[in-house]
Every structure is written in structure tokens, then in C-alpha cells.
Design a protein around this motif. Structure first.
Motif, PDB file in Angstrom:
ATOM      1  N   ILE A 192      13.441   3.778   5.607  1.00  0.00           N
ATOM      2  CA  ILE A 192      12.415   2.773   5.279  1.00  0.00           C
ATOM      3  C   ILE A 192      12.959   1.773   4.278  1.00  0.00           C
ATOM      4  N   THR A 193      13.748   2.245   3.319  1.00  0.00           N
ATOM      5  CA  THR A 193      14.339   1.340   2.328  1.00  0.00           C
ATOM      6  C   THR A 193      15.343   0.388   2.973  1.00  0.00           C
ATOM      7  N   VAL A 194      16.025   0.835   4.017  1.00  0.00           N
ATOM      8  CA  VAL A 194      16.919  -0.063   4.759  1.00  0.00           C
ATOM      9  C   VAL A 194      16.118  -1.222   5.357  1.00  0.00           C
ATOM     10  N   PHE A 195      14.986  -0.900   5.961  1.00  0.00           N
ATOM     11  CA  PHE A 195      14.147  -1.948   6.552  1.00  0.00           C
ATOM     12  C   PHE A 195      13.582  -2.886   5.484  1.00  0.00           C
ATOM     13  N   THR A 196      13.144  -2.332   4.362  1.00  0.00           N
ATOM     14  CA  THR A 196      12.615  -3.194   3.305  1.00  0.00           C
ATOM     15  C   THR A 196      13.724  -4.035   2.665  1.00  0.00           C
ATOM     16  N   SER A 197      14.954  -3.548   2.684  1.00  0.00           N
ATOM     17  CA  SER A 197      16.076  -4.343   2.173  1.00  0.00           C
ATOM     18  C   SER A 197      16.322  -5.563   3.060  1.00  0.00           C
ATOM     19  N   ILE A 198      16.211  -5.372   4.365  1.00  0.00           N
ATOM     20  CA  ILE A 198      16.306  -6.511   5.279  1.00  0.00           C
ATOM     21  C   ILE A 198      15.164  -7.488   5.010  1.00  0.00           C
ATOM     22  N   ASN A 199      13.983  -6.920   4.726  1.00  0.00           N
ATOM     23  CA  ASN A 199      12.827  -7.755   4.387  1.00  0.00           C
ATOM     24  C   ASN A 199      13.095  -8.572   3.128  1.00  0.00           C
ATOM     25  N   ASP A 200      13.770  -7.966   2.142  1.00  0.00           N
ATOM     26  CA  ASP A 200      14.129  -8.679   0.914  1.00  0.00           C
ATOM     27  C   ASP A 200      15.037  -9.871   1.206  1.00  0.00           C
ATOM     28  N   CYS A 201      16.000  -9.683   2.112  1.00  0.00           N
ATOM     29  CA  CYS A 201      16.900 -10.780   2.486  1.00  0.00           C
ATOM     30  C   CYS A 201      16.104 -11.954   3.056  1.00  0.00           C
ATOM     31  N   CYS A 202      15.160 -11.667   3.948  1.00  0.00           N
ATOM     32  CA  CYS A 202      14.346 -12.719   4.555  1.00  0.00           C
ATOM     33  C   CYS A 202      13.471 -13.413   3.512  1.00  0.00           C
ATOM     34  N   PHE A 203      12.820 -12.602   2.675  1.00  0.00           N
ATOM     35  CA  PHE A 203      11.913 -13.147   1.663  1.00  0.00           C
ATOM     36  C   PHE A 203      12.666 -14.027   0.673  1.00  0.00           C
ATOM     37  N   LEU A 204      13.836 -13.593   0.254  1.00  0.00           N
ATOM     38  CA  LEU A 204      14.619 -14.364  -0.714  1.00  0.00           C
ATOM     39  C   LEU A 204      15.037 -15.704  -0.135  1.00  0.00           C
ATOM     40  N   ARG A 205      15.411 -15.722   1.137  1.00  0.00           N
ATOM     41  CA  ARG A 205      15.794 -16.978   1.782  1.00  0.00           C
ATOM     42  C   ARG A 205      14.630 -17.964   1.813  1.00  0.00           C
ATOM     43  N   VAL A 206      13.429 -17.485   2.101  1.00  0.00           N
ATOM     44  CA  VAL A 206      12.242 -18.357   2.120  1.00  0.00           C
ATOM     45  C   VAL A 206      11.970 -18.910   0.722  1.00  0.00           C
ATOM     46  N   CYS A 207      12.018 -18.061  -0.290  1.00  0.00           N
ATOM     47  CA  CYS A 207      11.756 -18.499  -1.662  1.00  0.00           C
ATOM     48  C   CYS A 207      12.757 -19.560  -2.122  1.00  0.00           C
ATOM     49  N   ILE A 208      14.011 -19.397  -1.743  1.00  0.00           N
ATOM     50  CA  ILE A 208      15.038 -20.359  -2.138  1.00  0.00           C
ATOM     51  C   ILE A 208      14.816 -21.701  -1.444  1.00  0.00           C
ATOM     52  N   PHE A 209      14.534 -21.670  -0.148  1.00  0.00           N
ATOM     53  CA  PHE A 209      14.383 -22.918   0.603  1.00  0.00           C
ATOM     54  C   PHE A 209      13.132 -23.685   0.211  1.00  0.00           C
ATOM     55  N   TYR A 210      12.033 -22.968  -0.032  1.00  0.00           N
ATOM     56  CA  TYR A 210      10.773 -23.637  -0.368  1.00  0.00           C
ATOM     57  C   TYR A 210      10.541 -23.715  -1.872  1.00  0.00           C
ATOM     58  N   GLN A 211      11.578 -23.319  -2.652  1.00  0.00           N
ATOM     59  CA  GLN A 211      11.569 -23.451  -4.112  1.00  0.00           C
ATOM     60  C   GLN A 211      10.357 -22.774  -4.745  1.00  0.00           C
ATOM     61  N   TRP A 212      10.089 -21.546  -4.300  1.00  0.00           N
ATOM     62  CA  TRP A 212       9.017 -20.756  -4.914  1.00  0.00           C
ATOM     63  C   TRP A 212       9.596 -20.002  -6.112  1.00  0.00           C
ATOM     64  N   ASN A 213      10.066 -20.782  -7.091  1.00  0.00           N
ATOM     65  CA  ASN A 213      10.786 -20.179  -8.215  1.00  0.00           C
ATOM     66  C   ASN A 213       9.884 -19.294  -9.071  1.00  0.00           C
ATOM     67  N   HIS A 214       8.646 -19.759  -9.278  1.00  0.00           N
ATOM     68  CA  HIS A 214       7.715 -18.988 -10.103  1.00  0.00           C
ATOM     69  C   HIS A 214       7.421 -17.631  -9.456  1.00  0.00           C
ATOM     70  N   PHE A 215       7.173 -17.659  -8.156  1.00  0.00           N
ATOM     71  CA  PHE A 215       6.902 -16.430  -7.420  1.00  0.00           C
ATOM     72  C   PHE A 215       8.131 -15.530  -7.398  1.00  0.00           C
ATOM     73  N   LEU A 216       9.292 -16.148  -7.279  1.00  0.00           N
ATOM     74  CA  LEU A 216      10.546 -15.394  -7.242  1.00  0.00           C
ATOM     75  C   LEU A 216      10.806 -14.693  -8.571  1.00  0.00           C
ATOM     76  N   LYS A 217      10.489 -15.363  -9.677  1.00  0.00           N
ATOM     77  CA  LYS A 217      10.671 -14.758 -11.002  1.00  0.00           C
ATOM     78  C   LYS A 217       9.736 -13.570 -11.198  1.00  0.00           C
ATOM     79  N   LYS A 218       8.531 -13.686 -10.646  1.00  0.00           N
ATOM     80  CA  LYS A 218       7.585 -12.578 -10.780  1.00  0.00           C
ATOM     81  C   LYS A 218       8.032 -11.354  -9.981  1.00  0.00           C
TER      82      LYS A 218
END
Length: 362
Positions: A111-137
Motif C-alpha cells: 500500500i505504501t508503494v502505491f501511495t508513494s506513486i501518488n506522492d509523485c503525482c501530487f507533487l508534480r501538480v503542486c509544482i506546476f500549479y504553484q500550490w506552494n502554501h498547500f505543499l508546505k502544509k
């Protein structure tokens, strides 16, 4: 149990030492690939990768742990067409309780392997859409604790559903005897201390397990695919404002995330479908059962290596590092071959000169 032993006398599955060696080689290859990938992430990640380096590191570590857990803690032997495995590990095979604990731990790592892949996707979205505040939280101590709680809750729900669905060794052997499926046990019928992990898929107790697994995978894949689509759209919109190099890097990282989503789906879904099909059809053919078992074992063992190969292929700094190593090894081998060829030619020429001289002096 005596009936099982008598039944196995006439219809025994083939011994498989060659496959055991092959499986061990696959596990070792995957482990070496994973360790090398972890070393590459730690030493060859560029400064602009920042947080992405850490989520890749998390994914690589849990890929390695999943392989080690499957190979060492559980060492399952699928007993197709029965919905059961023989737990062969010296740790998990001590008792039914040990088997349940080691399988639960393996599920938690998966399950942690799958959530790690999810982290990769989520981080890419935050970087592209500049959700810096959300990313810091999210990537603060509180955010990390929140993610651990979500992961732990998911694992807890699936493990609880697994505990409700599992059956004891005695119940499993009774079902095998009643359905005249003793041939599916193979050599384990001669080993009364073998620990089996059995789930009766025809009982209502299995519904929570199937529902939790399917719902969890559906949520993870839907979120990952949505995140990949958002990133792809952002790349297309900002293409004109990017350099060609930057555009290619972002495109390759997005393809990597998509492949990281699809590889576990293919690796896990096809064996799951095959096993479910064999359970439903109740095939008694040993050849068919062995084929399914070997295919499932192969795909699970090779998954970490596939994940590493994809990462090396799509991430440019890692690809350059790998190519540098391969080229260095090739050049050294070529030079050694050249030197050995020169030495051999010198020896041959000296030998020819000596024989020519002796002939000349005759």
C-alpha cells in the motif's frame, strides 16, 4: 490428513528446483537494481529536483522492502486452483499467527508503494500549479503525520478485512478433502507442519476484503490519472514559454508517473485475474496450475526491476549516470581486449619468427 497423503500418491505436482533457482535470481536482480537506484537518487539527483528526489527515494525504498518482504518474510507458494498459499518462509511459516502478521506487513508495504506513486503525482501538480502554501502544509511535520495516519488507516481497514476473510489450516484441509483437491497441495501433503493462508472466496466474509481492496485501488488510480492529466494540460499550455530542454524534461517526468501507475496495475491485475479465473473454473490440471503460479511469481518478483528501469529511462540525470557507467565498462573491456589481442599477436609473431629462423638456418 491420511486421505490427502493417499490422494497425492497418484497425482503429484512436479518438483521445481529449476524454477526456485530462477525465482531466486529474479529476486536478487530486482534487489540489486533497487539498491543501485537508491544510490543513484542519493548521489546523482540535481538541485532542481528538490522534493521530487525524496518522493522517488521513498518509492525506491518501499519497492525494495516489498521485494524483500515477499521473498523472505512470506515466500508464498500459490496453490492454484485453490484460493490459498503455502507460507514457506522460516519466519512466516512458524504458525498461522506468524503467517498473518508477515502477510499483513507485506500488504502494508505494498500500500505504501502505491501511495508513494501518488506522492509523485501530487507533487508534480503542486509544482506546476504553484500550490506552494498547500505543499508546505503537506510536507511539514503535521502533514507527514496526517499522511501516516491515512496510510495506517487504510492498512488497518484492509488487514481487518483480511482477518475476517481468512480461515484456519484445519478448515482449509477439510475443504481440500471434501472437494477432492488433494493433488493441488503437491508435496505439502507430506508435510503436516505446513502453514497455509486460505481465503474462501465463496463466503460472504470475503466481501469486505474485496470491497476495501477494489475501492482503495480505484481511489489511488483515479487520483493519479487525474493528477497526470492536470500536469499534461499545464505542460501543453506553457509549452510556448518553455525551452525545448525544459519541455522534454517535464514531458518525460509525466510519462514516468503514468508508467509508474500502469506498471503496478498490469503486474498485479493480470496475475489477479488469472488466479481468480483459476479459482472460479476449479481447474484440476497440474500443468495449468503450475503455469499460473509461475507467471504470478515471475511478475511480482520482476516488478521492482521494471520500476527502476523506467525511472532510469525517463529521468535524464539518472539516465546519463547509467550510460556513463555502461560506456566506461564497455571501454575498459574493449581496451583489455585490444591489449590481450596485441599480446597474443606478439606471441604468435615471436613464435613464427623463431620457426622461420630455425627453418632458415636448416
Amino acid at each position: 490428513m491420511s486421505r490427502l497423503v493417499e490422494g497425492i500418491e497418484s497425482d503429484q505436482m512436479l518438483e521445481e528446483p529449476a524454477f526456485a533457482v530462477f525465482y531466486t535470481c529474479l529476486v536478487l536482480i530486482s534487489d540489486v537494481f533497487s539498491i543501485f537506484f537508491i544510490f543513484t537518487i542519493l548521489t546523482r539527483s540535481t538541485a532542481d529536483m528538490k522534493l521530487y528526489k525524496f518522493v522517488l527515494l521513498k518509492l525506491a525504498i518501499f519497492d525494495l522492502l516489498l521485494n524483500l518482504s515477499t521473498a523472505l518474510l512470506v515466500t508464498p507458494d500459490l496453490l492454484c486452483p485453490l484460493p490459498a498459499v503455502a507460507v514457506r518462509s522460516p519466519i512466516g511459516g512458524l504458525s498461522e499467527t506468524h503467517a498473518f502478521i508477515t502477510i499483513s506487513l507485506t500488504i502494508a508495504i505494498a500500500i505504501t508503494v502505491f501511495t508513494s506513486i501518488n506522492d509523485c503525482c501530487f507533487l508534480r501538480v503542486c509544482i506546476f500549479y504553484q500550490w506552494n502554501h498547500f505543499l508546505k502544509k503537506i510536507y511539514s511535520w503535521r502533514g507527514a503525520l496526517f499522511l501516516v495516519l491515512i496510510n495506517g488507516t487504510t492498512v488497518g481497514v484492509i488487514v481487518l478485512a483480511l482477518w475476517l476473510a481468512k480461515r484456519t489450516n484445519q478448515e482449509f484441509l477439510s475443504v481440500v478433502a471434501a472437494e477432492n483437491m488433494s493433488h493441488a497441495l503437491g508435496t505439502y501433503a507430506h508435510e503436516p507442519t505446513t502453514v497455509y493462508f486460505y481465503v474462501d472466496i465463496w463466503k460472504p466474509q470475503v466481501l469486505p476484503l474485496m470491497s476495501s481492496v477494489l475501492a482503495g485501488l480505484a481511489v489511488i488510480y483515479i487520483l493519479n490519472l487525474m493528477a497526470s492529466r492536470l500536469v499534461w494540460r499545464a505542460i501543453a499550455i506553457r509549452k510556448k514559454n518553455m525551452s525545448f530542454k525544459s519541455y522534454q524534461n517535464h514531458k518525460q517526468l509525466t510519462l514516468l508517473v503514468l508508467c509508474q501507475n500502469l506498471v503496478p496495475a498490469v503486474v498485479l491485475s493480470i496475475p489477479l485475474l488469472l488466479v481468480t479465473f483459476s479459482f472460479a473454473m476449479s481447474y484440476e490440471s497440474d500443468t495449468f496450475a503450475e503455469t499460473i503460479k509461475h507467471f504470478v511469481t515471475f511478475t511480482v518478483a520482476i516488478y521492482p526491476a521494471l520500476s527502476v528501469v523506467l525511472s532510469f529511462f525517463f529521468i535524464k540525470p539518472y539516465r546519463r549516470f547509467l550510460m556513463t557507467i555502461l560506456c566506461t565498462v564497455s571501454i575498459r573491456r574493449f581496451k583489455q581486449t585490444q591489449v590481450s589481442d596485441i599480446r597474443m599477436s606478439k606471441k604468435c609473431s615471436l613464435g613464427n619468427e623463431e620457426s622461420f629462423d630455425s627453418v632458415g638456418y636448416m
